[in-house]
Design an enzyme around this catalytic site. Structure first.
Site: not given
Length: 389
Positions: A34, A196, A348, A371
């Site tokens: 990043r 999930k 990630g 996200g």
């Protein structure tokens, strides 16, 4: 969205929101991807005669300043990457001390503010904090795509007070991900993994009508398998989403590809005993930890001929080397598709896998925002992007 080329920055002090939320261990950066991703925007601003004031968050501090969440190690690494000194301003970003230091900067200088989440109002998009941050620059550039889905003071609040534009990274991210939504070339294959269904349900629902195939691995696959009546042992799953899984299988069963075999373990550990079993027949005291060899081959085959590919999420418990094979196989399969395929990787573990494979340069785009990329693909408007208009 306004871009950097539309913003007058010559000779000005430019406040840049970057995403330096990097993994740290004992004060040492474990992955500087990043930080590296921000260099192009910083260098372009410096070449135009600006001084650059950088701000970012790091982690989730709960009660003001915490030493373990300080950005000081990032300033040191950034200085190495840029090849010039980067001043670290260790006071609160809104403090008089920080404001005085910033006002003393000269064209060509670079400074990094302390963690903006040390400010109580940051995540509340506090108007007073937004105005205080705006005093640190003559113009504002948002280059933190990984935070663009947050309506925070340093992301969208400050934009109301200053001339603003999206940085080169933000522009590249939005352009790359928009191609997955706006008339993607077919065949279009999406690979979704992770623990999930609930985390990625909106992405699944938004993309299924568009894609030709959706390969579902990771922990979320067991919710779909159980919805079909399979025995999944102790595998992670979400009973609350069984009906939704059945609905999706009923509507899009011809597109959804689930793993047929599983590498199961008798404990959630890298030292677990393992065996390959049918995904729909996992023994009661065992749990699925990775897709099996037949599923790796089937997923690889399903990718062949694809013109557009999006991959988000690991195929198994990637943090344990014993259960990383499926994720690594997908990384290789996507990279092997070559230049004829538009391939985007977000998330990630997916990014980590493609980086570790040494084939990151063989995919079209690697997203820095997990996200944010998911919310964009859900069809949502990102507050940071909207603020740049």
């Amino acid at each position: 969205m306004q871009t950097l080329k539309q913003l007058d920055t010559r000779g000005k002090r430019v406040l840049v929101r970057v995403d330096y939320n990097v993994p740290l261990k004992d004060g040492v950066i474990q992955d500087d991807t990043r930080v590296t991703a921000s260099l192009d925007t910083i260098r372009q601003l410096l070449s135009g005669g600006a001084s650059v004031v950088l701000m970012s968050h790091l982690g989730r501090p709960k009660a003001g300043p915490e030493a373990k969440f300080s950005l000081q190690p990032v300033a040191a690494r950034l200085s190495e990457l840029l090849g010039q000194p980067v001043q670290f301003l260790g006071g609160l970003p809104s403090s008089d001390e920080t404001r005085a230091a910033v006002q003393a900067m000269q064209p060509g200088d670079v400074a990094l503010l302390e963690n903006v989440r040390f400010e109580a109002g940051e995540e509340k998009n506090d108007a007073t904090l937004s105005a205080a941050l705006a005093q640190l620059g003559d113009a504002f550039v948002l280059d933190a795509f990984g935070s663009a889905h947050r309506a925070h003071s340093s992301v969208s609040g400050v934009a109301a007070h200053l001339p603003h534009a999206g940085g080169l990274l933000l522009e590249a991210e939005v352009t790359a991900l928009s191609k997955l939504l706006d008339a993607p070339e077919h065949p279009y294959v999406v690979i979704i993994g992770g623990a999930k269904v609930s985390d990625k349900l909106l992405v699944i629902e938004n993309l299924l009508p568009t894609v030709d195939r959706m390969l579902i691995g990771g922990g979320m696959a067991y919710t779909f398998v159980k919805a079909q009546g399979g025995r999944i042992g102790k595998s992670i799953h979400e009973d609350d989403f069984l009906d939704k899984a059945r609905e999706l299988l009923g509507r899009y069963g011809d597109k959804i590809v689930l793993p047929t075999d599983t590498l199961a373990g008798d404990a959630f550990s890298n030292d677990a005993n393992t065996r390959v079993v049918p995904t729909a027949d996992i023994p009661d005291d065992w749990e699925g930890m990775d897709i099996g060899p037949d599923s790796q081959a089937a997923f690889t085959a399903a990718l062949q001929g694809a013109k557009t590919v999006f991959w988000n999420g690991p195929m198994g418990v990637f943090e344990f080397q014993k259960f990383a094979s499926g994720t690594n196989a997908i990384a290789k399969a996507v990279a092997d598709l070559g230049a004829g395929t538009y391939s985007v990787i977000g998330g990630g573990d997916s990014v980590s896998a493609i980086n570790k494979s040494g084939q990151a340069d063989r995919v079209s785009h690697i997203s820095t925002g997990g996200g944010a990329s998911l919310e964009l693909l859900e069809g949502k408007k990102l507050p940071g992007v909207e603020a740049m208009k």
